[in-house]
Design an enzyme around this catalytic site. Structure first.
Site, short mmCIF file in Angstrom:
data_model
loop_
_atom_site.label_atom_id
_atom_site.label_comp_id
_atom_site.label_asym_id
_atom_site.label_seq_id
_atom_site.Cartn_x
_atom_site.Cartn_y
_atom_site.Cartn_z
N ASN A 1 -5.20 6.52 -1.37
CA ASN A 1 -4.72 6.81 -0.01
C ASN A 1 -4.06 8.18 0.07
OD1 ASN A 1 -5.66 4.46 1.00
ND2 ASN A 1 -3.71 3.37 0.87
N GLU B 1 -6.48 -0.60 -7.40
CA GLU B 1 -5.52 0.23 -8.14
C GLU B 1 -4.50 -0.70 -8.81
OE1 GLU B 1 -5.14 4.46 -5.78
OE2 GLU B 1 -4.23 2.73 -4.82
N HIS C 1 -3.39 -3.24 -6.03
CA HIS C 1 -3.65 -2.75 -4.68
C HIS C 1 -5.14 -2.82 -4.35
CE1 HIS C 1 -3.82 0.81 -1.70
NE2 HIS C 1 -3.49 -0.28 -1.06
N SER D 1 0.83 -1.21 0.00
CA SER D 1 0.00 0.00 0.00
C SER D 1 0.86 1.25 0.00
CB SER D 1 -0.96 -0.01 1.18
OG SER D 1 -0.29 -0.37 2.34
P1 NAI Z 1 -0.99 -9.21 7.71
O1 NAI Z 1 0.04 -8.92 8.74
O2 NAI Z 1 -2.38 -9.44 8.12
O3 NAI Z 1 -0.53 -10.48 6.87
C1 NAI Z 1 0.76 -10.68 6.37
C2 NAI Z 1 0.99 -12.18 6.30
O4 NAI Z 1 2.18 -12.40 5.57
C3 NAI Z 1 1.18 -12.83 7.66
O5 NAI Z 1 0.28 -13.92 7.79
C4 NAI Z 1 2.63 -13.33 7.63
O6 NAI Z 1 2.81 -14.54 8.30
C5 NAI Z 1 2.86 -13.49 6.15
N1 NAI Z 1 4.27 -13.45 5.76
C6 NAI Z 1 5.22 -12.61 6.16
N2 NAI Z 1 6.38 -12.89 5.54
C7 NAI Z 1 6.15 -13.95 4.72
C8 NAI Z 1 6.94 -14.70 3.83
N3 NAI Z 1 8.20 -14.42 3.64
N4 NAI Z 1 6.36 -15.72 3.17
C9 NAI Z 1 5.07 -16.01 3.34
N5 NAI Z 1 4.26 -15.31 4.16
C10 NAI Z 1 4.80 -14.30 4.86
O7 NAI Z 1 -0.87 -8.01 6.67
P2 NAI Z 1 -1.99 -7.40 5.70
O8 NAI Z 1 -2.72 -6.35 6.38
O9 NAI Z 1 -2.72 -8.50 5.05
O10 NAI Z 1 -1.07 -6.67 4.61
C11 NAI Z 1 -0.38 -7.38 3.60
C12 NAI Z 1 0.04 -6.41 2.51
O11 NAI Z 1 -1.12 -5.79 2.00
C13 NAI Z 1 0.94 -5.28 2.97
O12 NAI Z 1 1.84 -5.00 1.94
C14 NAI Z 1 -0.02 -4.13 3.19
O13 NAI Z 1 0.60 -2.87 3.04
C15 NAI Z 1 -1.01 -4.37 2.08
N6 NAI Z 1 -2.34 -3.79 2.26
C16 NAI Z 1 -2.99 -3.87 3.45
C17 NAI Z 1 -4.26 -3.33 3.61
C18 NAI Z 1 -5.01 -3.45 4.89
O14 NAI Z 1 -6.07 -2.80 5.02
N7 NAI Z 1 -4.58 -4.25 5.83
C19 NAI Z 1 -4.93 -2.65 2.48
C20 NAI Z 1 -4.18 -2.69 1.25
C21 NAI Z 1 -2.92 -3.22 1.18
#
Ligand code: NAI
Length: 681
Positions: free
Chosen positions: A496, A458, A446, A425
């Site tokens: 954003n 996006e 995104h 993001s």
């Molecule tokens: P989250 O923390 O809920 O999930 C991330 C997951 O990735 C975790 O389950 C973790 O164990 C896993 N992980 C970390 N390193 C890893 C690896 N090397 N191999 C496999 N799995 C791995 O995070 P979330 O919120 O889902 O965010 C994920 C991405 O999406 C980020 O880049 C964030 O900026 C983006 N994003 C998040 C939004 C939100 O509202 N939470 C909205 C739009 C984008």
């Protein structure tokens, strides 16, 4: 011997049993709509059919995608005056009256969508037979365009299924599947597609009794006292989502329904008068504009043959089974894809599978479809799906080093033409792709949270992203039924970036002593779906702070001290029930209406909204998005920016550029440099 007559948009055939088959096939269009040309020809065809005194009439569609999608919205733009609108609506009503009055059985055969004017036409037939296919959906969604049904639908649907169900459908604008429509009494017969024609012919031969409203339902809604009481309830319900000065159509519909209990013909005249007023209102014009923005995004750069193989549409591999990755995977499965979902350990995938089960159960009511969805989602902590995938979507933690380590490890395993997509993001694509041997294949896809609800995605291109990769990413987004918005990689991308100054201004207002309730009210009075303080709490104050800090550093926006304090005090928002608001057990903010000291002034809304407009100007200047229309589309579909305004730039045009610029300059003088007009003004 069969006889044929060809019109431009209709085919008319009389079979050996003297039954007329009338098929709509709008010329040079992929979808049938009731343009004035189509209506004129229908009028002629009905006259011809009536004169031949057939045994019955079947109406169907010659196009495979559906029956009729409604009026021709493009023609709305040509309507300049109320009188012109009134005349056209009365003309359309007259044609459907003639259809209804034909002295022999008439049946519409419905396969696929049957909405708006299409359903009104079907309602004017004596019988309706529909396929049980899940594509077959019906409804009267006119309120979404700032009007209500105008070709007799308000009167006929009410007569057929009763006021309570009919008003619910028309006020919400939602469509229902054929099964539900059958339950409601909108259709007579539900059949597999291969039996559609036979079922229609049988209706003509057997002439069963027509669907009739039960006396209980009639009693419940067809007298002036019950309508008076129900209308009050409807107004209350509608007011929860739409203000009358911003969205007049549902209120006009309730008035129409309440005031016309006894005479169908009076109701028809009043229906035409009401729609004629509504269709020339600013709200309707802006909502029509939003409709076309949506159409434009749907049509963006689609690659015809990409991911279209019905048996094998493509394999998707998602890495990171957290909030976003888990839901992205489930959504792709709902849309028919096979997905492998990877995380570091199996137990980290389990919560995502649990959420997926909930989504599938909601989406698939038939057991075989539900089972097949489960079969398409594969937990895959070893990442075996990488080699098979057409798209690998990375949704792991927002940390450039961790993301790059992953990219380096998986790049050699990707299929030669696979796309690597990131859901980041805030990290710029150029930085992320610097570790790749083939940086052309990295693109941002995104998503917004919650994925099943937020239509916008996006599609972010960095300097190195290849055009083919962008086109495929856009096509993929369409294949999973989301709206793609192409944007250039830059801090916060488009949505954003524009939203953040608005949220930060809300925090400034709070610091100045305005209550959270007052600030939220000012924004919802403007037309936002949710106040900015509630929104910040919902997103999470820690996430807001981290995005604001990243954006702040790159764009010289100062982050209010207050936001940092809140996070330090572990007030993170809705997720831990303590944010700017406190939250009850059900997760609802505890608001104190008494805290709204006075009707929020236009100044509060202006301070927040003008920061949106100023940032929008900056984004256009920097070419983050191609043009003002796509910017408006992004803000309406990505943030819910007051749809009745048609989006921020449309709102600005309406409000007047010079006057708005002056207001911004005044605010700069009184409140400082964060209101400094962008050079683009
Ligand atoms: P989250 O923390 O809920 O999930 C991330 C997951 O990735 C975790 O389950 C973790 O164990 C896993 N992980 C970390 N390193 C890893 C690896 N090397 N191999 C496999 N799995 C791995 O995070 P979330 O919120 O889902 O965010 C994920 C991405 O999406 C980020 O880049 C964030 O900026 C983006 N994003 C998040 C939004 C939100 O509202 N939470 C909205 C739009 C984008």
């Amino acid at each position: 011997m069969s006889e044929f007559t060809y019109y431009k948009n209709w085919q008319l055939m009389v079979d050996e049993e003297n039954i007329v088959h009338l098929s709509i096939d709008k010329l040079d269009a992929s979808t049938n709509v009731l343009s004035s040309d189509v209506m004129r020809e229908l009028d002629l065809a009905l006259a011809e059919i009536k004169a031949t005194q057939p045994r019955g009439l079947l109406i169907d569609s010659a196009k495979s995608n559906g029956f009729i999608a409604g009026a021709d919205v493009a023609e709305f733009k040509q309507i300049k005056t109320r009188d012109q609108a009134f005349e056209f609506i009365r003309y359309g009503q007259g044609i459907l009256d003639k259809l209804e009055a034909l002295p022999f059985p008439t049946v519409s055969l419905i396969d696929g969508f049957c909405v708006g004017g299409g359903l009104e036409l079907a309602l004017a037939c004596r019988y309706r037979v529909a396929t049980e296919d899940s594509r077959t959906r019906m409804g009267l969604p006119e309120v979404k365009l700032g009007i209500h049904p105008g070709f007799g639908g308000t009167m006929r649907l009410n007569r057929l299924i009763g006021g309570i169900a009919a008003m619910d459908l028309m006020l919400s604008g939602r469509t229902v599947q054929a099964r539900k429509a059958k339950k409601l009494g909108m259709i007579d017969h539900l059949v597999p597609k291969r039996h559609l024609l036979t079922a229609g012919l049988n209706m003509i031969k057997d002439q069963p009794e027509q669907q009739k409203l039960s006396s209980l339902k009639a009693l419940a809604s067809n007298n002036s006292i019950s309508r008076l009481m129900l209308a009050r309830q409807f107004r209350k319900q509608v007011a929860k989502h739409a203000k009358q000065n911003q969205y007049p159509a549902p209120y006009a519909l309730i008035d129409l329904w309440q005031n016309h209990v006894s005479s169908d013909s009076d109701m028809l005249t009043a229906e035409a008068e009401s729609v004629a007023e509504l269709v020339i209102s600013d709200t309707s014009k802006n909502l029509v504009k939003v409709f076309f923005l949506q159409e434009r995004m749907k049509a963006l750069g689609i690659e015809k043959d990409y991911m279209t193989n019905k048996k094998n549409p493509g394999h998707i591999h998602v890495i990171g089974a957290g909030v976003m990755g888990g839901d992205i995977a489930a959504w792709c499965v709902v849309q028919g894809f096979t997905v492998t979902l990877q995380d570091q350990k199996p137990e980290l995938i389990a919560p995502a599978l649990k959420r997926a089960k909930k989504l599938f159960t909601r989406k698939f009511k038939q057991k075989h479809l539900l089972m097949s969805a489960f079969d398409r989602l594969h937990p895959d902590h070893n990442g075996l799906g990488i080699e098979k995938a057409d798209i690998v979507i990375e949704a792991i933690v927002e940390d450039i080093d961790i993301k790059q380590d992953l990219y380096k490890a998986i790049e050699p395993r990707l299929k030669a033409d696979a796309i690597l997509a990131t859901n980041t993001s805030s990290i710029e694509l150029e930085a992320l792709s610097s570790c790749l041997k083939n940086p052309q294949r990295l693109v941002g896809i995104h998503f917004f949270n919650p994925i099943p609800k937020m239509q916008l995605v996006e599609v972010v291109s960095g300097e190195n992203t290849e055009q083919k990769t962008i086109d495929r990413a856009i096509t993929f987004v369409r294949r999973i039924d989301r709206l793609p918005l192409p944007v250039k990689s830059s801090p916060g991308f488009l949505v954003n970036r524009i939203l953040m100054p608005y949220l930060l201004e809300a925090v400034e207002l709070l610091v100045e002593g305005n209550s959270a309730e007052t600030i939220d009210q000012a924004a919802t009075d403007f037309g936002m779906p949710m106040g900015p303080i509630t929104l910040a709490d919902t997103v999470g104050l820690d996430i807001c702070l981290s995005v604001a800090t990243i954006l702040g550093e790159k764009m010289h926006i100062s982050v209010p001290e207050k936001l940092q304090q809140m996070v330090k005090q572990n007030r993170l928002g809705k997720k831990n029930r303590k944010g700017f608001y406190d939250y009850d057990d059900k997760g609802n903010p505890i608001k104190t209406p008494g805290n709204i000291k006075e009707r929020p002034t236009a100044l509060l809304a202006d301070r927040m909204v003008l920061r949106i407009l100023n940032e929008s100007m900056a984004c256009l200047r920097e070419g983050i998005v191609e043009d003002t229309e796509l910017l408006d589309a992004g803000m309406v579909f990505g943030t819910g920016f007051a749809p009745f305004t048609g989006g921020p730039m449309n709102y600005l045009n309406h409000r007047g550029r010079e006057a708005t610029l002056q207001r911004l300059k005044d605010l700069e003088e009184t409140h400082g440099s964060r209101f400094k007009p962008d050079p683009a003004w």
